[in-house]
Write an enzyme that holds these catalytic residues in place. Structure first.
Site, PDB file in Angstrom:
ATOM      1  N   HIS A   1     -17.212  13.352  41.513  1.00 12.93           N
ATOM      2  CA  HIS A   1     -16.713  14.329  42.482  1.00 12.93           C
ATOM      3  C   HIS A   1     -15.859  13.665  43.574  1.00 12.93           C
ATOM      4  CE1 HIS A   1     -19.671  17.157  40.862  1.00 12.93           C
ATOM      5  NE2 HIS A   1     -19.215  18.098  41.670  1.00 12.93           N
TER       6      HIS A   1
ATOM      7  N   CYS B   1     -20.142  11.535  34.612  1.00 15.70           N
ATOM      8  CA  CYS B   1     -21.086  11.789  35.693  1.00 15.70           C
ATOM      9  C   CYS B   1     -21.789  10.475  36.008  1.00 15.70           C
ATOM     10  CB  CYS B   1     -22.089  12.842  35.221  1.00 15.70           C
ATOM     11  SG  CYS B   1     -23.411  13.173  36.400  1.00 15.70           S
TER      12      CYS B   1
ATOM     13  N   GLU C   1     -17.589  20.677  46.071  1.00 16.36           N
ATOM     14  CA  GLU C   1     -17.787  21.948  45.359  1.00 16.36           C
ATOM     15  C   GLU C   1     -17.333  23.132  46.227  1.00 16.36           C
ATOM     16  OE1 GLU C   1     -19.540  22.683  42.141  1.00 16.36           O
ATOM     17  OE2 GLU C   1     -19.460  20.577  41.561  1.00 16.36           O
TER      18      GLU C   1
ATOM     19  N   ASP D   1     -20.305  16.889  32.611  1.00 16.28           N
ATOM     20  CA  ASP D   1     -20.744  16.520  33.963  1.00 16.28           C
ATOM     21  C   ASP D   1     -21.715  17.609  34.432  1.00 16.28           C
ATOM     22  OD1 ASP D   1     -20.802  15.259  36.549  1.00 16.28           O
ATOM     23  OD2 ASP D   1     -19.373  16.739  37.291  1.00 16.28           O
ATOM     24  N   SER D   2     -22.379  17.333  35.538  1.00 17.49           N
ATOM     25  CA  SER D   2     -23.265  18.342  36.128  1.00 17.49           C
ATOM     26  C   SER D   2     -22.465  19.542  36.642  1.00 17.49           C
ATOM     27  CB  SER D   2     -24.037  17.718  37.285  1.00 17.49           C
ATOM     28  OG  SER D   2     -23.125  17.163  38.209  1.00 17.49           O
TER      29      SER D   2
HETATM   30  N1  DGL Z   1     -20.338  14.273  39.321  1.00 14.24           N
HETATM   31  C1  DGL Z   1     -21.708  13.849  39.409  1.00 14.24           C
HETATM   32  C2  DGL Z   1     -21.800  12.337  39.474  1.00 14.24           C
HETATM   33  O1  DGL Z   1     -20.826  11.708  39.080  1.00 14.24           O
HETATM   34  C3  DGL Z   1     -22.401  14.459  40.504  1.00 14.24           C
HETATM   35  C4  DGL Z   1     -23.150  15.076  41.111  1.00 14.24           C
HETATM   36  C5  DGL Z   1     -24.428  15.743  41.101  1.00 14.24           C
HETATM   37  O2  DGL Z   1     -24.630  16.518  40.217  1.00 14.24           O
HETATM   38  O3  DGL Z   1     -25.207  15.452  42.010  1.00 14.24           O
HETATM   39  O4  DGL Z   1     -22.782  11.751  39.878  1.00 14.24           O
END
Ligand code: DGL
Length: 277
Positions: A191, A76, A155, A13-14
């Site tokens: 998130h 993500c 976060e 994930d990011s």
């Molecule tokens: N957890 C990422 C998603 O599901 C998110 C967020 C991001 O990096 O903006 O989109």
């Protein structure tokens, strides 16, 4: 030499959001090893262009695949919606995003044919959730909106449903979707389950919330079962995490994101290393 079945499941994930998928995987598949990568040095992805998101995602996938995994999960919504339904994204390794699993789960769950979708700006702009839902159930109506403050709030650990700021932001973003009368709401960013209580307090008990990470974990189990790749040797799964920012910070946050004690390893990988992988 270890067999193919014994390889780990790779999840990325990011940032920390993909841990909502990991938590569910650990529940469903306690015997599987998991390798998690959170690109915490470059979070958020959701405010970036599709080209940039795909560039980062390719680097994340090749980093994860350098650990010899049997499945890659893009936990993500932003990456999954940028990739779309390209099955070749993971190269030779099966690749699963969160959009199709969550879209299918929502199409199955709705009773009144009205589904809400929330996600990052990039996810909502892509229309990926609408696309999959309409492929399954063309008659269903979908109303979607982005919630740009949710990721930084999560976060920051700002998720308490009794916090007036949390309640106000939730109300601001979800009022339109609530008044449309949806009975199912996709938390299209991994998130968002951390705000589940606040969201559900606002939306009411009659609205089913679909966690995109949890839906992907359930499909991952099915996929591995169909391919005969589930471990059956009684092994206890371990969790090895990698982060592109501080390992200490990750270790601190991971406890909040996964709840309870974290038993796993955390190692830092530099962005330069990612760019060259
Ligand atoms: N957890 C990422 C998603 O599901 C998110 C967020 C991001 O990096 O903006 O989109």
């Amino acid at each position: 030499m270890s067999s193919y079945k014994e390889k780990a499941i790779g999840v990325f994930d990011s940032g920390m959001g993909g841990l909502t998928c990991v938590k569910e995987l650990q529940k469903l598949l306690p015997g599987e090893d998991i390798i998690y990568f959170g690109d915490t040095a470059r979070v958020p992805y959701g405010t970036r262009s599709r080209e940039r998101i795909l560039e980062y995602a390719r680097q994340d996938v090749s980093f994860i695949e350098s650990h010899s995994v049997k499945l890659v999960i893009a936990a993500c919504g932003t990456v999954s919606s940028a990739v779309g339904s390209d099955p070749s994204f993971g190269g030779d390794v099966p690749f699963l995003g969160v959009v199709s699993p969550a879209g299918r789960a929502a199409a199955n769950a709705t009773r009144n044919g009205l589904i809400g979708v929330i996600g990052t700006a990039a996810t909502i702009r892509s229309g990926a959730y609408e696309h999959i839902i309409h492929e399954i159930s063309p008659e269903v109506s979908v109303i979607s909106d982005c919630c740009p403050l949710f990721v930084p709030m999560v976060e920051e650990g700002m998720t308490d449903p009794s916090d007036i700021v949390v309640r106000s932001v939730v109300e601001r973003y979800l009022s339109k979707i609530k008044s449309a009368g949806v009975d199912t709401l996709i938390l299209g960013c991994t998130h968002y389950p951390h705000l589940e209580k606040a969201i559900s307090d606002f939306m009411g008990d009659n609205v089913t919330l679909i966690s995109s990470g949890a839906a992907a974990a359930a499909e991952a189990k099915e996929l591995l079962r169909e391919k005969g790749l589930l471990r059956t040797d009684g092994h206890t799964g371990r969790l090895d995490c990698y982060t592109s920012d501080s390992a200490d910070l990750f270790r601190e946050n991971v406890k909040v994101f996964m709840g309870g004690d974290f038993c796993g390893t955390v190692e830092r990988v530099s962005v330069e290393q990612l760019c060259s992988s």
